[in-house]
Design a protein around this motif. Structure first.
Motif, PDB file in Angstrom:
ATOM      1  N   GLU A  13      -0.183  31.533  26.126  1.00  0.00           N
ATOM      2  CA  GLU A  13      -1.194  30.903  26.817  1.00  0.00           C
ATOM      3  C   GLU A  13      -1.729  32.090  27.772  1.00  0.00           C
ATOM      4  OE1 GLU A  13      -2.007  27.835  26.508  1.00  0.00           O
ATOM      5  OE2 GLU A  13      -3.420  27.413  28.198  1.00  0.00           O
ATOM      6  N   GLY A  14      -2.973  32.425  27.571  1.00  0.00           N
ATOM      7  CA  GLY A  14      -3.881  33.441  28.353  1.00  0.00           C
ATOM      8  C   GLY A  14      -3.957  34.539  27.570  1.00  0.00           C
ATOM      9  N   LYS A  15      -3.409  34.920  26.372  1.00  0.00           N
ATOM     10  CA  LYS A  15      -3.485  36.058  25.700  1.00  0.00           C
ATOM     11  C   LYS A  15      -4.884  35.987  24.672  1.00  0.00           C
ATOM     12  CE  LYS A  15       1.378  36.883  25.914  1.00  0.00           C
ATOM     13  NZ  LYS A  15       2.493  37.494  25.224  1.00  0.00           N
ATOM     14  N   GLY A  16      -5.331  36.899  24.554  1.00  0.00           N
ATOM     15  CA  GLY A  16      -6.282  36.947  23.640  1.00  0.00           C
ATOM     16  C   GLY A  16      -7.704  36.936  24.060  1.00  0.00           C
ATOM     17  N   PHE A  17      -8.628  36.598  23.401  1.00  0.00           N
ATOM     18  CA  PHE A  17      -9.997  36.437  23.967  1.00  0.00           C
ATOM     19  C   PHE A  17     -10.102  35.250  24.417  1.00  0.00           C
ATOM     20  CE2 PHE A  17     -11.047  38.572  19.769  1.00  0.00           C
ATOM     21  CZ  PHE A  17     -11.256  39.842  20.616  1.00  0.00           C
ATOM     22  N   GLN A  18     -10.937  34.781  25.919  1.00  0.00           N
ATOM     23  CA  GLN A  18     -11.248  33.850  26.700  1.00  0.00           C
ATOM     24  C   GLN A  18     -12.717  33.515  26.571  1.00  0.00           C
ATOM     25  OE1 GLN A  18      -8.721  32.609  28.783  1.00  0.00           O
ATOM     26  NE2 GLN A  18      -7.376  34.054  27.603  1.00  0.00           N
ATOM     27  N   PHE A  19     -12.842  32.193  26.079  1.00  0.00           N
ATOM     28  CA  PHE A  19     -14.184  31.527  25.967  1.00  0.00           C
ATOM     29  C   PHE A  19     -14.512  30.493  27.062  1.00  0.00           C
ATOM     30  CE2 PHE A  19     -14.705  33.886  21.751  1.00  0.00           C
ATOM     31  CZ  PHE A  19     -13.621  33.783  21.310  1.00  0.00           C
ATOM     32  N   PRO A  20     -15.704  30.391  27.253  1.00  0.00           N
ATOM     33  CA  PRO A  20     -16.721  31.608  26.973  1.00  0.00           C
ATOM     34  C   PRO A  20     -16.513  32.808  27.819  1.00  0.00           C
ATOM     35  CG  PRO A  20     -17.392  29.881  28.838  1.00  0.00           C
ATOM     36  CD  PRO A  20     -15.977  29.535  28.424  1.00  0.00           C
ATOM     37  N   GLY A  21     -17.055  33.868  27.277  1.00  0.00           N
ATOM     38  CA  GLY A  21     -16.794  35.316  27.809  1.00  0.00           C
ATOM     39  C   GLY A  21     -17.955  36.249  27.208  1.00  0.00           C
ATOM     40  N   ARG A  22     -17.501  37.615  28.005  1.00  0.00           N
ATOM     41  CA  ARG A  22     -18.315  38.682  27.685  1.00  0.00           C
ATOM     42  C   ARG A  22     -17.401  39.458  26.662  1.00  0.00           C
ATOM     43  NH1 ARG A  22     -22.044  42.155  31.618  1.00  0.00           N
ATOM     44  NH2 ARG A  22     -22.934  39.904  31.579  1.00  0.00           N
ATOM     45  N   LEU A  23     -17.853  39.665  25.403  1.00  0.00           N
ATOM     46  CA  LEU A  23     -17.393  40.356  24.472  1.00  0.00           C
ATOM     47  C   LEU A  23     -18.107  41.602  23.830  1.00  0.00           C
ATOM     48  CD1 LEU A  23     -15.707  37.376  22.495  1.00  0.00           C
ATOM     49  CD2 LEU A  23     -14.470  38.692  24.172  1.00  0.00           C
ATOM     50  N   GLU A  24     -17.561  42.523  22.946  1.00  0.00           N
ATOM     51  CA  GLU A  24     -18.232  43.516  22.284  1.00  0.00           C
ATOM     52  C   GLU A  24     -17.703  43.297  21.025  1.00  0.00           C
ATOM     53  OE1 GLU A  24     -17.358  47.282  23.944  1.00  0.00           O
ATOM     54  OE2 GLU A  24     -18.969  47.086  25.398  1.00  0.00           O
ATOM     55  N   VAL A  25     -18.766  43.597  20.216  1.00  0.00           N
ATOM     56  CA  VAL A  25     -18.766  43.854  18.611  1.00  0.00           C
ATOM     57  C   VAL A  25     -19.400  45.318  18.101  1.00  0.00           C
ATOM     58  CG1 VAL A  25     -20.770  42.805  18.082  1.00  0.00           C
ATOM     59  CG2 VAL A  25     -19.263  42.911  16.336  1.00  0.00           C
ATOM     60  N   THR A  26     -18.629  46.004  17.249  1.00  0.00           N
ATOM     61  CA  THR A  26     -18.992  47.215  16.858  1.00  0.00           C
ATOM     62  C   THR A  26     -19.156  46.972  15.380  1.00  0.00           C
ATOM     63  OG1 THR A  26     -17.809  48.295  18.642  1.00  0.00           O
ATOM     64  CG2 THR A  26     -18.344  49.755  16.717  1.00  0.00           C
ATOM     65  N   PHE A  65     -22.078  58.226   8.790  1.00  0.00           N
ATOM     66  CA  PHE A  65     -21.840  56.966   9.355  1.00  0.00           C
ATOM     67  C   PHE A  65     -22.265  57.008  10.574  1.00  0.00           C
ATOM     68  CE2 PHE A  65     -18.545  57.556   6.192  1.00  0.00           C
ATOM     69  CZ  PHE A  65     -18.730  56.544   5.229  1.00  0.00           C
ATOM     70  N   ARG A  66     -22.637  55.867  11.080  1.00  0.00           N
ATOM     71  CA  ARG A  66     -23.295  55.367  12.345  1.00  0.00           C
ATOM     72  C   ARG A  66     -22.368  54.056  13.032  1.00  0.00           C
ATOM     73  NH1 ARG A  66     -27.984  56.499  14.575  1.00  0.00           N
ATOM     74  NH2 ARG A  66     -28.823  56.849  12.660  1.00  0.00           N
ATOM     75  N   SER A  67     -22.037  54.207  14.147  1.00  0.00           N
ATOM     76  CA  SER A  67     -21.287  53.000  14.521  1.00  0.00           C
ATOM     77  C   SER A  67     -22.271  52.366  15.912  1.00  0.00           C
ATOM     78  CB  SER A  67     -19.962  53.336  15.467  1.00  0.00           C
ATOM     79  OG  SER A  67     -19.926  54.281  16.595  1.00  0.00           O
ATOM     80  N   VAL A  68     -22.497  51.266  16.028  1.00  0.00           N
ATOM     81  CA  VAL A  68     -23.234  50.498  16.871  1.00  0.00           C
ATOM     82  C   VAL A  68     -22.451  49.550  17.682  1.00  0.00           C
ATOM     83  CG1 VAL A  68     -25.362  49.319  17.593  1.00  0.00           C
ATOM     84  CG2 VAL A  68     -25.152  50.923  15.580  1.00  0.00           C
ATOM     85  N   THR A  69     -22.281  49.416  18.963  1.00  0.00           N
ATOM     86  CA  THR A  69     -21.654  48.624  19.741  1.00  0.00           C
ATOM     87  C   THR A  69     -22.537  47.915  20.683  1.00  0.00           C
ATOM     88  OG1 THR A  69     -19.649  49.862  19.753  1.00  0.00           O
ATOM     89  CG2 THR A  69     -19.858  48.209  21.514  1.00  0.00           C
ATOM     90  N   ALA A  70     -22.510  46.516  20.969  1.00  0.00           N
ATOM     91  CA  ALA A  70     -23.049  45.775  21.676  1.00  0.00           C
ATOM     92  C   ALA A  70     -22.529  44.692  22.519  1.00  0.00           C
ATOM     93  CB  ALA A  70     -24.284  44.860  21.139  1.00  0.00           C
ATOM     94  N   ALA A  71     -22.708  44.385  23.703  1.00  0.00           N
ATOM     95  CA  ALA A  71     -21.863  43.403  24.468  1.00  0.00           C
ATOM     96  C   ALA A  71     -22.649  42.108  24.357  1.00  0.00           C
ATOM     97  CB  ALA A  71     -21.582  43.876  26.019  1.00  0.00           C
ATOM     98  N   PHE A  72     -22.041  40.872  24.445  1.00  0.00           N
ATOM     99  CA  PHE A  72     -22.769  39.603  24.277  1.00  0.00           C
ATOM    100  C   PHE A  72     -21.870  38.751  24.895  1.00  0.00           C
ATOM    101  CE2 PHE A  72     -19.814  40.049  20.706  1.00  0.00           C
ATOM    102  CZ  PHE A  72     -19.220  39.108  20.364  1.00  0.00           C
ATOM    103  N   GLU A  73     -22.488  37.516  25.163  1.00  0.00           N
ATOM    104  CA  GLU A  73     -21.943  36.438  25.680  1.00  0.00           C
ATOM    105  C   GLU A  73     -21.645  35.367  24.671  1.00  0.00           C
ATOM    106  OE1 GLU A  73     -21.229  35.751  28.957  1.00  0.00           O
ATOM    107  OE2 GLU A  73     -21.867  37.410  29.682  1.00  0.00           O
ATOM    108  N   CYS A  74     -20.284  35.063  24.509  1.00  0.00           N
ATOM    109  CA  CYS A  74     -19.944  34.176  23.568  1.00  0.00           C
ATOM    110  C   CYS A  74     -19.044  32.729  24.138  1.00  0.00           C
ATOM    111  CB  CYS A  74     -18.923  35.196  22.585  1.00  0.00           C
ATOM    112  SG  CYS A  74     -18.499  34.050  21.141  1.00  0.00           S
TER     113      CYS A  74
END
Length: 97
Positions: A13-26, A65-74
């Motif tokens: 419990e309490g491990k991993g991603f918390q939803f709703p929350g701010r995350l990033e994807v690359t 190659f190019r990497s692109v990272t963005a934050a978002f609310e999920c």
């Protein structure tokens, strides 16, 4: 398996991603692809809310190659998984993180 500790708190419990929350994807792909626009478009299509429409970009040392990272609310894990599925399905995307 749902086990509990001696204080009745579920293990993990309490491990991993918390939803709703701010995350990033690359996303990583070919340097010539318009990955920033693709990432923002796919984020909006998946129903996640970009924190900024100006993702961070980085070219590989060889420039291939190019990497692109963005934050978002999920709002949910389902939204996160839908976003990753959509990104991985795009021919310009080689990897997602």
């Amino acid at each position: 398996m749902n086990t509990t500790t001696t204080d009745s708190t579920p293990v993990g419990e309490g491990k991993g991603f918390q939803f709703p929350g701010r995350l990033e994807v690359t996303v990583m792909g070919d340097a010539a692809a318009d990955l920033p626009a693709l990432l923002v478009d796919e984020m909006q299509a998946a129903g996640v809310i970009p924190v900024s429409c100006d993702p961070r970009e980085k070219l590989s040392s060889g420039g291939r190659f190019r990497s692109v990272t963005a934050a978002f609310e999920c709002a949910s894990r389902e939204q996160l998984e839908a976003l990753h599925r959509a990104l991985k399905a795009h021919p310009s995307v080689k990897w997602t993180l």
